[in-house]
Design an enzyme around this catalytic site. Structure first.
Site, PDB file in Angstrom:
ATOM      1  N   SER A  37      64.535   2.325  -9.396  1.00  0.00           N
ATOM      2  CA  SER A  37      64.009   3.315  -8.455  1.00  0.00           C
ATOM      3  C   SER A  37      63.103   4.326  -9.142  1.00  0.00           C
ATOM      4  CB  SER A  37      65.166   4.047  -7.765  1.00  0.00           C
ATOM      5  OG  SER A  37      66.023   4.616  -8.737  1.00  0.00           O
ATOM      6  N   ASN A 124      76.163   9.332  -9.308  1.00  0.00           N
ATOM      7  CA  ASN A 124      76.372   9.435  -7.868  1.00  0.00           C
ATOM      8  C   ASN A 124      76.345  10.884  -7.379  1.00  0.00           C
ATOM      9  OD1 ASN A 124      76.678   6.725  -8.132  1.00  0.00           O
ATOM     10  ND2 ASN A 124      78.862   6.649  -7.637  1.00  0.00           N
ATOM     11  N   HIS A 170      51.169  15.752  35.849  1.00  0.00           N
ATOM     12  CA  HIS A 170      50.685  14.375  36.023  1.00  0.00           C
ATOM     13  C   HIS A 170      49.196  14.279  35.710  1.00  0.00           C
ATOM     14  CE1 HIS A 170      54.490  14.179  38.165  1.00  0.00           C
ATOM     15  NE2 HIS A 170      54.055  15.191  38.914  1.00  0.00           N
ATOM     16  N   SER A 291      31.012   8.476  14.153  1.00  0.00           N
ATOM     17  CA  SER A 291      31.207   7.045  14.290  1.00  0.00           C
ATOM     18  C   SER A 291      30.147   6.343  13.444  1.00  0.00           C
ATOM     19  CB  SER A 291      31.062   6.661  15.764  1.00  0.00           C
ATOM     20  OG  SER A 291      30.689   5.304  15.872  1.00  0.00           O
ATOM     21  N   LYS A 297      28.887  10.358  18.679  1.00  0.00           N
ATOM     22  CA  LYS A 297      30.322  10.630  18.657  1.00  0.00           C
ATOM     23  C   LYS A 297      30.711  11.713  17.651  1.00  0.00           C
ATOM     24  CE  LYS A 297      33.048   8.586  20.621  1.00  0.00           C
ATOM     25  NZ  LYS A 297      33.653   7.307  20.225  1.00  0.00           N
ATOM     26  N   GLU A 304      44.287  12.686  16.221  1.00  0.00           N
ATOM     27  CA  GLU A 304      44.679  11.295  16.487  1.00  0.00           C
ATOM     28  C   GLU A 304      45.580  10.761  15.375  1.00  0.00           C
ATOM     29  OE1 GLU A 304      41.237   8.889  17.393  1.00  0.00           O
ATOM     30  OE2 GLU A 304      40.820  10.037  19.202  1.00  0.00           O
TER      31      GLU A 304
END
Ligand code: ARG
Length: 473
Positions: A37, A124, A170, A291, A297, A304
């Site tokens: 690890s 541990n 909505h 873009s 754009k 996002e």
């Protein structure tokens, strides 16, 4: 000085030698990689050293090791710390994890004192301590970042306590609200997130060290002393539980998932608001990209991506829950798998909050577009119904009368406020010449002046309260 893999002075060059005479053959390279690890847990190194120093100090205090051993350990650890910080430390896969790498180097540097360090301790309880020390630090940073984000939200909210935009249900225009009120909704969510993190911290900040492998140790250890040295509030009260459970990490991941869920909701709104069709806001160019094909754009990449990264944080939570599920007491190697997802969650949340605090401060608000949108979609229809109720009309009848008026406006292609008093009276005789006051956007928001309402006065108060709560310390 560099730590070398082939050093003949090394106390346990090969992993099999780390466990002394018990093994007759070395593990294959694949198994070595599979079980190691160190590639990821080396991130815990400085916390591991901090824990070791506290353990050593306690061992010296209870006379399990000599004062001279403690001094040697301190000297060795100081050297190792500087090797790690300067990137000189050589991490060896052969030594499996961060703990054995550091211990081996200590023995190389200081000899027998290094070999005494692990008295009364196991990896541990050591790893459980390291994770808690690391996580406590992460939580403190996240709480601070939530404060900064809330402060940024509240200060934009104060500037826009009177800016009106349509509130949606909505995704349809529902009632006018103030932009400040809308932003403060997120400040509330992030406030609860911070409280959840602080609550989680109280359970993270308990010391497992002393549990050793699982059953405790025969040495006369002073656990409260170690807890105090490391800033823990208390010690774990059961050794089996101390080394095995990772519920504190799961809680952190759950609280992080909620932070990201709130971020994803906010992101979704930023994306909608920034869409040219809506045009309520603009984000500073440094949070957007163009873009490669469409020159027009300007993409809201940061919101996002943040929305997307919510998925990986949720995934890490489920991963950790699934890791813990069904594990018998006490420590199992499964738990080595707790780290990468946990690290990734902390990194993702920290980066996201840092970026968002900055991004919120730079939001360009297009008040005219917000206002124009609020004037469409009969945003004050509820106000007209409430107006009728105040004139003695039962709410259900008022609702019905306004629904007829809205229908008429749809046919005519106009707003409720465009109808004359006479035209409005056709829908209910209780409508009088004072009706237009309630049909304005300003009248609508100002009327919602109770605690938690969208009225500018209330929003100013709420913003100021949040600003006060989140002042930088
Ligand atoms: N690398 C291990 C982990 O992260 C440390 C504890 C190892 N303990 C053991 N019994 N193999 O969990």
């Amino acid at each position: 000085m560099k730590n070398t893999q082939n050093s003949s002075q090394s106390q346990f060059d090969k992993k099999s030698e780390a466990w002394s005479a018990r093994f007759s053959e070395p593990v294959s390279d694949l198994v070595k990689r599979y079980t190691a690890s160190v590639d990821f847990d080396k991130r815990l190194a400085l916390f591991d050293i901090q824990g070791s120093l506290a353990h050593a100090e306690m061992l010296a205090a209870v006379k399990v090791i000599q004062q001279k051993d403690l001094e040697d350990i301190r000297r060795g650890m100081a050297q190792i710390t500087s090797e790690i910080q300067s990137g000189q430390f050589t991490w060896l896969l052969d030594l499996e994890d961060v703990h054995l790498n550091i211990e081996k180097r200590l023995v190389e540097l200081v000899g027998d004192a290094g070999k005494r360090l692990h008295t009364g301790r196991s990896r541990n309880d050591q790893v459980a301590t390291d994770i808690r020390l690391w996580l406590r630090n992460e939580i403190d940073q996240i709480i601070e970042l939530l404060r900064a984000l809330r402060h940024a939200l509240a200060s934009v909210a104060l500037d826009h306590a009177e800016t009106i935009l349509p509130g949606f249900t909505h995704l349809q225009v529902a009632q006018p609200v103030t932009f400040g009120h809308h932003l403060l909704a997120y400040a509330e969510m992030f406030g609860r997130d911070a409280a959840r993190m602080a609550d989680c911290r109280t359970r993270v900040n308990i010391l497992p060290l002393g549990a050793a492998a699982l059953a405790g140790t025969t040495f006369p250890i002073d656990r409260p002393m170690v807890a105090k040295l490391l800033g823990f509030d208390d010690v774990c009260r059961n050794s089996l539980d101390a080394v095995s459970d990772r519920d504190f990490a799961i809680e952190f991941c759950a609280a992080s998932s909620l932070i990201m869920t709130h971020i994803s909701r906010f992101s979704e709104e930023l994306i909608i608001w920034m869409s040219p069709r809506v045009g309520f806001i603009d984000l500073a160019d440094r949070f957007t990209t163009g873009s490669s094909i469409m020159p027009q754009k300007k993409n809201p990449d940061v919101p996002e991506l943040a929305r997307g990264k919510t998925g990986r944080v949720n995934g890490n939570l489920i991963g950790l829950l699934t890791l813990m599920k069904g594990q018998p007491l006490a420590y199992n190697k499964d738990n080595q798998e707790d780290k990468e997802g946990l690290f990734d969650t902390a990194d993702t949340v920290r980066d996201t909050l840092t970026i968002f605090a900055d991004m919120v401060g730079g939001i360009k608000v297009k008040s005219d577009a917000m206002r124009a949108a609020a004037l469409q979609g009969f945003a004050t229809a509820t106000d007209l119904a409430d107006y009728l109720v105040k004139k003695g009309v039962p709410f259900r009848d008022a609702h019905e009368a306004v629904a007829h008026a809205v229908r008429e406006c749809e046919i005519k292609g106009c707003d409720l406020a465009d109808l004359s008093v006479e035209q409005l009276r056709q829908f209910h005789h209780a409508i009088e010449s004072d009706v237009h006051q309630v049909l304005t956007l300003e009248g609508s928001v100002a009327a919602r002046s109770h605690i938690g309402g969208t009225a500018p006065q209330r929003v100013r108060e709420a913003a100021e309260k949040t600003l006060n709560e989140t002042r930088p310390v």
